[in-house]
Design a protein around this motif. Sequence first.
Motif, PDB file in Angstrom:
ATOM      1  N   GLU A  98      -8.934   4.279  -1.720  1.00  0.00           N
ATOM      2  CA  GLU A  98      -9.358   4.533  -0.349  1.00  0.00           C
ATOM      3  C   GLU A  98     -10.239   3.366   0.071  1.00  0.00           C
ATOM      4  O   GLU A  98     -11.042   2.868  -0.722  1.00  0.00           O
ATOM      5  N   PRO A  99     -10.118   2.923   1.305  1.00  0.00           N
ATOM      6  CA  PRO A  99     -10.925   1.780   1.729  1.00  0.00           C
ATOM      7  C   PRO A  99     -12.413   2.105   1.743  1.00  0.00           C
ATOM      8  O   PRO A  99     -12.821   3.252   1.928  1.00  0.00           O
ATOM      9  N   SER A 138     -10.530  -3.372  -0.900  1.00  0.00           N
ATOM     10  CA  SER A 138      -9.162  -3.504  -0.404  1.00  0.00           C
ATOM     11  C   SER A 138      -8.779  -4.981  -0.362  1.00  0.00           C
ATOM     12  O   SER A 138      -9.628  -5.853  -0.149  1.00  0.00           O
ATOM     13  N   LYS A 144       0.831  -1.213   0.000  1.00  0.00           N
ATOM     14  CA  LYS A 144       0.000   0.000   0.000  1.00  0.00           C
ATOM     15  C   LYS A 144       0.860   1.255   0.000  1.00  0.00           C
ATOM     16  O   LYS A 144       0.571   2.213  -0.732  1.00  0.00           O
ATOM     17  N   ASN A 196      -6.715   0.779   6.824  1.00  0.00           N
ATOM     18  CA  ASN A 196      -6.749   0.506   5.390  1.00  0.00           C
ATOM     19  C   ASN A 196      -7.725  -0.608   5.006  1.00  0.00           C
ATOM     20  O   ASN A 196      -7.840  -0.937   3.828  1.00  0.00           O
ATOM     21  N   ASP A 200       0.943   3.973  -2.978  1.00  0.00           N
ATOM     22  CA  ASP A 200       0.643   5.384  -2.727  1.00  0.00           C
ATOM     23  C   ASP A 200       1.739   6.292  -3.257  1.00  0.00           C
ATOM     24  O   ASP A 200       1.463   7.347  -3.845  1.00  0.00           O
TER      25      ASP A 200
END
Length: 417
Positions: free
Chosen positions: A239-240, A280, A223, A296, A227
């Motif tokens: 975004e979760p 996710s 992650k 997350n 990012d």
Amino acid sequence: MRISMKNKLPVMFLIFWITTTAVLAGAPVQPGDRIAIVGNTFADQLRIHGYLETLLLQYTADKPVSIRNLGWGGDMLTARDRPTNFPSEEETLTAHRTDVIIACFGLGESFAGEERIAAFKSDLQAFIASHAGKKYNGKSEVRLVLVSPIAYEDLGDITPAKEKRNRELAAYTRAMGEVASDAHVPFVDLYTPSLYLMNDPTGPNLTTNGIHLNRYGYWAMGKSFFDQLTVSNQMHGHEPWRLAIDAEAATASARGVKISEVETSDTAVIFMVTETSTPSLPPPTDQPLPPQMQFNRDTLRVERLKPGMYQLAVDDQRVASATAEVWAAGVPIDSSPAHHAAEKLRAAINDKNLQFTYSWKALNQVHIVGERRTSPSGKELPREVIESSELANQRDSTLHRAIELKARRWRISRIEK
């Protein structure tokens, strides 16, 4: 054994650091890019875990990236031996029509100590120069991204000289950042976020031996890596999912999905969820996670349920169970049909990478230059190399089809304990 919490960076500083680093680095990965990953064991093992590649493919679904992993365990900038009679790296970069090279170095070099920093910087500069002006895609100069090593994890007696090793790794990371800045090359710093996670006493270990990430480590670092590669792009960053239901008022709010048709009773809450973004990736562990990793995860919060135990089913598939009190605080959602689909995509990516590995690496050198080179299997090897490459290309062309967002029926039902 973990390093003391007193060394932990503040959460807001870490978030600011990740965002700022990626923006300054130029966030080089764009939708449709053809990417090659080169480097050491960290790079090599990305291909068998697939978390970074899955994230990149999920969020470029309309114009998917294509990735070939050329990493090789133990590689260093000046030590990159290859087997005979296999395609060279340059040939492979050209065959892939590579737009971007993501280069992961610094771990092996760091064992030479801080006195070799100047030589390391010189080797990095030579590496950058070796690709200058090259148009592997046939039209534009290849773009480079430099990636730092991770930190050294404290695993007790099996990881001696922890302070010294992290001083050296920090120094090599700074050196890599300086070279990248001078050359106007994007830089991904994985040392700082990995050290932050290693300093947190919550959650599983990230590595098997202090330096090589395990499956959870690749999930956690994937992650941060993603990012830093994409945060300032025009792509929609991940975004979760955040779902919230008020069971009494029959109202809802959401991020990442849309909620509609909320119906409530004394024993159940039923609603439709339309997926507007991909889920996710589930963490590969049942252990408690550090707060930033927990954040997350996709989460459903259901407030004002009557006391009792409740079970969530999505399209009649059981997903999670918790008490009304726990649902009100929020429950991670990791095993819905959409999450299973994301894991299926990751498995398909890993299979594609395996096929490419057969075309890129000699798994048995004796068939190339040894006594079996004239055997039937040795004679078949050149043809098998070509076929494996073609299989990788075929699988690559279908990966984006695995990403399908749907509308599903979610039901939270009261059950007996």
